[in-house]
Each structure stands twice: as structure tokens, then as C-alpha cells.
Design an enzyme around this catalytic site. Structure first.
Site, PDB file in Angstrom:
ATOM      1  N   CYS A 109      58.260 -48.929  39.183  1.00  0.00           N
ATOM      2  CA  CYS A 109      58.727 -48.458  40.097  1.00  0.00           C
ATOM      3  C   CYS A 109      60.214 -48.402  40.169  1.00  0.00           C
ATOM      4  O   CYS A 109      60.751 -47.925  41.292  1.00  0.00           O
ATOM      5  CB  CYS A 109      57.749 -48.472  41.372  1.00  0.00           C
ATOM      6  N   HIS A 250      60.181 -45.638  47.853  1.00  0.00           N
ATOM      7  CA  HIS A 250      59.802 -45.183  46.709  1.00  0.00           C
ATOM      8  C   HIS A 250      58.551 -44.529  47.160  1.00  0.00           C
ATOM      9  O   HIS A 250      57.865 -45.254  47.966  1.00  0.00           O
ATOM     10  CB  HIS A 250      59.110 -46.965  46.168  1.00  0.00           C
ATOM     11  N   ASN A 280      52.559 -40.928  43.311  1.00  0.00           N
ATOM     12  CA  ASN A 280      53.839 -41.389  42.641  1.00  0.00           C
ATOM     13  C   ASN A 280      54.358 -41.723  40.826  1.00  0.00           C
ATOM     14  O   ASN A 280      53.600 -41.510  39.652  1.00  0.00           O
ATOM     15  CB  ASN A 280      52.864 -42.644  42.700  1.00  0.00           C
TER      16      ASN A 280
HETATM   17  N1  ACO Z   1      38.271 -41.199  45.226  1.00  0.00           N
HETATM   18  C1  ACO Z   1      36.935 -41.737  46.544  1.00  0.00           C
HETATM   19  N2  ACO Z   1      36.829 -42.669  45.816  1.00  0.00           N
HETATM   20  C2  ACO Z   1      37.073 -43.362  45.546  1.00  0.00           C
HETATM   21  C3  ACO Z   1      38.741 -43.514  44.780  1.00  0.00           C
HETATM   22  C4  ACO Z   1      38.594 -42.527  44.922  1.00  0.00           C
HETATM   23  N3  ACO Z   1      39.975 -41.493  44.344  1.00  0.00           N
HETATM   24  N4  ACO Z   1      39.152 -44.408  44.524  1.00  0.00           N
HETATM   25  C5  ACO Z   1      37.821 -45.317  44.603  1.00  0.00           C
HETATM   26  N5  ACO Z   1      37.605 -45.391  45.604  1.00  0.00           N
HETATM   27  C6  ACO Z   1      36.260 -45.911  46.848  1.00  0.00           C
HETATM   28  C7  ACO Z   1      36.170 -47.575  45.854  1.00  0.00           C
HETATM   29  O1  ACO Z   1      35.335 -47.042  44.810  1.00  0.00           O
HETATM   30  C8  ACO Z   1      35.392 -48.091  46.722  1.00  0.00           C
HETATM   31  O2  ACO Z   1      33.897 -47.595  46.581  1.00  0.00           O
HETATM   32  P1  ACO Z   1      33.333 -48.369  47.653  1.00  0.00           P
HETATM   33  O3  ACO Z   1      33.916 -49.159  49.240  1.00  0.00           O
HETATM   34  O4  ACO Z   1      31.859 -48.178  47.906  1.00  0.00           O
HETATM   35  O5  ACO Z   1      33.606 -49.634  46.464  1.00  0.00           O
HETATM   36  C9  ACO Z   1      35.755 -46.918  48.298  1.00  0.00           C
HETATM   37  O6  ACO Z   1      36.869 -46.376  47.611  1.00  0.00           O
HETATM   38  C10 ACO Z   1      37.127 -48.120  48.795  1.00  0.00           C
HETATM   39  O7  ACO Z   1      38.014 -48.503  47.543  1.00  0.00           O
HETATM   40  P2  ACO Z   1      39.207 -49.190  48.127  1.00  0.00           P
HETATM   41  O8  ACO Z   1      40.078 -49.686  46.416  1.00  0.00           O
HETATM   42  O9  ACO Z   1      39.044 -50.580  49.379  1.00  0.00           O
HETATM   43  O10 ACO Z   1      40.261 -48.074  48.527  1.00  0.00           O
HETATM   44  P3  ACO Z   1      41.775 -48.670  49.673  1.00  0.00           P
HETATM   45  O11 ACO Z   1      41.719 -47.881  50.566  1.00  0.00           O
HETATM   46  O12 ACO Z   1      42.143 -49.926  49.488  1.00  0.00           O
HETATM   47  O13 ACO Z   1      42.591 -47.332  49.659  1.00  0.00           O
HETATM   48  C11 ACO Z   1      44.651 -47.737  47.211  1.00  0.00           C
HETATM   49  C12 ACO Z   1      43.009 -47.553  47.852  1.00  0.00           C
HETATM   50  C13 ACO Z   1      45.016 -45.808  47.962  1.00  0.00           C
HETATM   51  C14 ACO Z   1      44.574 -47.773  45.687  1.00  0.00           C
HETATM   52  C15 ACO Z   1      45.399 -48.667  47.978  1.00  0.00           C
HETATM   53  O14 ACO Z   1      45.086 -49.852  48.254  1.00  0.00           O
HETATM   54  C16 ACO Z   1      47.088 -47.878  47.754  1.00  0.00           C
HETATM   55  O15 ACO Z   1      47.460 -47.421  47.679  1.00  0.00           O
HETATM   56  N6  ACO Z   1      47.439 -49.233  47.393  1.00  0.00           N
HETATM   57  C17 ACO Z   1      48.589 -49.338  47.052  1.00  0.00           C
HETATM   58  C18 ACO Z   1      48.969 -48.996  45.537  1.00  0.00           C
HETATM   59  C19 ACO Z   1      49.914 -48.303  44.905  1.00  0.00           C
HETATM   60  O16 ACO Z   1      50.953 -48.505  45.842  1.00  0.00           O
HETATM   61  N7  ACO Z   1      50.514 -48.179  43.929  1.00  0.00           N
HETATM   62  C20 ACO Z   1      52.176 -48.248  43.228  1.00  0.00           C
HETATM   63  C21 ACO Z   1      52.540 -49.353  42.872  1.00  0.00           C
HETATM   64  S1  ACO Z   1      54.045 -48.844  42.469  1.00  0.00           S
HETATM   65  C22 ACO Z   1      54.457 -49.339  40.117  1.00  0.00           C
HETATM   66  O17 ACO Z   1      55.218 -49.963  39.627  1.00  0.00           O
HETATM   67  C23 ACO Z   1      52.853 -48.798  39.190  1.00  0.00           C
END
Ligand code: ACO
Length: 323
Positions: A109, A250, A280
């Protein structure tokens, strides 16, 4: 360095959060509240080269230059459809920039940002005169569409900018990488399982092909590193946060953007967001937003902007630019 023109392109097919809820166990409320994303554009067979070429042609039209006057094409992507020939060479053929040297750059990214800084260094050295920097991604080809934790986050698209030397307009950059933490965000592996010992096509997809991410680690990394490198580049440029007209960040997650605004004590009005429409798009996110802001008149000559991005590698960077 001066921006002569910009362009962007996203595939026609729009996939909403409700559409995704029909293929994995998710819902609009979860995706919207956790990320800010409402929909994304998904390629129906168009490659990263085709998306990038369409964005580049719009940038060429905007810059009103002859493609033959482009002497370097830097293509940022971690989703090339082919590694040979590289995507930049494929784009060269499609846009008729036959005098350009062409290469690909992979910093996930952060790729477009690293491409901008490379362009600035070449322009300052006098090695090239007109440089086309493109971020183009077909994230959909490397997503596991049965993994709800990643498939809801990404989208396809491309953005491009044409840069030329201008001593009147400052460009200052900082960047960094941390390979030790690389394992928190991986994908695109091409080493085929079992390929040496049999030709069973059911086994040929590499374990490392699909994007895998430790979302919470990436989140923590982004909300600390982005403000840190923005502060570094402001200091290097001799500017304060209030001197900046817009922060073009980003587009990964609206909660990351809000956290950056709070940590830097800047109004969210100065941080435009379009991730609700595109998800993204990795290396394409910053140039797509840049192009939209130039075309809708938000960005005007004489303004001061900050770019900042983060991504797999891990990689990050920030740039101060007078436009
Ligand atoms: N729909 C419903 N539930 C979901 C989903 C979904 N799409 N995805 C995960 N869950 C569930 C999980 O299974 C988990 O359930 P559990 O509590 O029963 O185990 C629960 O939701 C919470 O999951 P977390 O992973 O803890 O959720 P979090 O609040 O951390 O949000 C997210 C996840 C949105 C991915 C966040 O961590 C984030 O934005 N991280 C940064 C990601 C990012 O910016 N990536 C880009 C990198 S750039 C590149 O180089 C590609």
C-alpha cells in the site's frame, strides 16, 4: 516537483456489503462500523495493466502531453497479472509511451508514495524530465473469497500522476520499512505446492497466495506509524500541522484515519476520505483520491499537502508537497 496531470480508473462492477453478505457470514453493520467501507469495485477480468493503462491515459489527457514525452514509468503494485513482462512495460505498449524506461515497484500500500519519492529523486538529478507514476491493483485476484476477515476490506482500481521538475514547488519525504514484522501481512506467493513431485492441478495454489493479515497488529502499527512519520516530515519541511491544507492518507480504514486526526490534533475536514466507495485499493488508494480531489476542485495550485501511507512489508512513508 510539479504534478502535470492525474487520472484514475475503477472497474464498473460494484460489490456492496450486502452482496458480500450473500457469500460469507458478514453484514453491512459489521463492515461499516469496523472499517467505513460500504462498497468496492471488482474487476471482471481486467488486469492490473489494463486498469493502470486506463488511469494513465486520463493523466496524459489531463497533463496535455504527448505520451512520447514520458521518459520513465514507475508502476506500483503487488498484484501484477504477470511478472514477465513487468506491468509497466505492458502499460507502455497500451499508452504508446515508447520512449519510456519502465519498471515495477512493490511496496504494497506504500507503493505509490515510494514511487513519488523515486520520481522526485530522478527529477532533482536531471535523469528524467516527465515521469508517470501509477498505482494499480487487482486485489480481487489474491483474496480468499471465503475468508470474511479479509475479503470485505479490499477493492480493485488504479490511479496515476505525471510529474515534472519544478524548483519552485517543494517535495520532502520520509519513509521506512520493517521486514522483521513482515509476517503480519502476507500474500501473492507463487511457489507452487508439490510442483516438483506431481502435476495434480488441485494442489498447485501456493499456501502463501491469498492475503493473510493479523488485522489488530496492522491496526496498531498504522495508528502509531502514520502520525509519527507525518510529524517527521513536517519537521523536515519546517512546517506545522496547521500549515497543511489537506492530508491525503492511504484509504484502508476510517477508524485509522480518525485516530491519526486525533493524535495530530487536526480537523478531520482536512483529511478527505473516499474508502466508503472503493475499499482498500492498496497502492491505488492515494492516487485515486488525489485525482478525485484535483478534478472536483478541492485541491488548488499553491496549496500544501501531506501524503502518508502504510502497508505490507511492513512499509510506510509520508511526503510534504507544494502543489
Ligand atoms: N463480518 C463479521 N464478523 C467478522 C468479520 C466480518 N467480515 N471479520 C471478522 N469477524 C469477526 C471475527 O471472527 C471476530 O469474531 P470472534 O470475536 O467471535 O472471534 C470478531 O469479528 C472480531 O474480529 P477482529 O479481527 O478482532 O476485529 P477488529 O475489530 O480488529 O476489526 C479489522 C478487524 C477491520 C480488519 C481491523 O483489525 C483493521 O482494520 N485492521 C487494519 C487492517 C488494514 O488496515 N489492512 C490494510 C493493510 S495495507 C496493505 O498493505 C494491504
Amino acid at each position: 516537483m510539479h504534478i502535470l496531470g492525474t487520472g484514475s480508473y475503477t472497474p464498473k462492477r460494484v460489490v456492496t456489503n450486502d452482496d458480500l453478505a450473500t457469500i460469507v457470514d458478514t453484514n453491512d453493520e459489521w463492515i461499516s462500523s469496523r472499517t467505513g467501507i460500504k462498497e468496492r469495485h471488482i474487476s471482471e477480468g481486467e488486469t492490473s495493466a489494463e486498469l493502470g493503462a486506463r488511469a494513465a491515459l486520463k493523466a496524459i489527457e489531463d497533463a496535455a502531453i504527448d505520451p512520447l514525452d514520458i521518459d520513465l514509468i514507475i508502476l506500483a503494485s503487488f498484484t501484477p497479472d504477470l511478472t514477465l513482462p513487468n506491468v509497466a512495460c505492458q502499460i507502455q505498449e497500451k499508452i504508446g509511451a515508447f520512449n519510456a524506461t519502465c519498471y515495477d515497484l512493490n511496496a504494497a500500500c506504500s507503493g505509490f508514495l515510494f514511487g513519488l519519492s523515486s520520481a522526485n529523486a530522478y527529477l532533482v538529478s536531471g535523469m528524467y524530465r516527465n515521469i508517470l507514476v501509477i498505482g494499480s491493483e487487482t486485489m480481487s485476484r489474491t483474496i480468499d473469497w471465503s475468508d470474511r476477515s479479509t475479503c470485505v476490506l479490499f477493492g480493485d482500481g488504479a490511479g496515476a500522476a505525471i510529474l515534472t521538475a519544478d524548483n519552485e514547488k517543494a517535495y520532502v519525504a520520509v519513509s521506512g520499512s520493517d521486514g522483521v514484522k513482515g509476517k503480519v501481512l502476507t500474500g501473492g506467493g507463487t511457489i507452487l505446492k508439490n510442483f516438483l513431485i506431481n502435476s495434480d492441478t488441485a494442489n498447485i495454489v501456493a499456501d502463501t497466495f491469498y492475503i493473510k493479515m493479523d488485522g489488530q497488529e496492522v491496526f496498531k502499527f498504522a495508528v502509531s506509524k502514520v502520525p509519527e512519520c507525518i510529524n517527521q516530515v513536517l519537521e523536515k519541511a519546517g512546517k506545522t500541522p496547521d500549515d497543511i491544507d489537506y492530508y491525503i492518507l492511504h484509504q484502508a480504514n476510517v477508524r485509522i484515519i480518525s485516530s491519526v486526526a486525533k493524535r495530530l490534533h487536526i480537523s478531520e475536514d482536512k483529511i478527505p476520505v473516499n474508502l466508503h466507495k472503493y475499499g482498500n485499493t492498496s497502492a491505488a488508494s492515494i492516487p485515486i483520491l488525489l485525482d478525485e480531489l484535483r478534478r472536483d476542485g478541492t485541491l488548488k495550485s499553491g496549496q500544501k499537502i501531506i501524503f502518508s501511507g502504510f502497508g505490507g512489508g511492513l512499509t510506510w512513508g509520508a511526503s510534504y508537497m507544494e502543489i
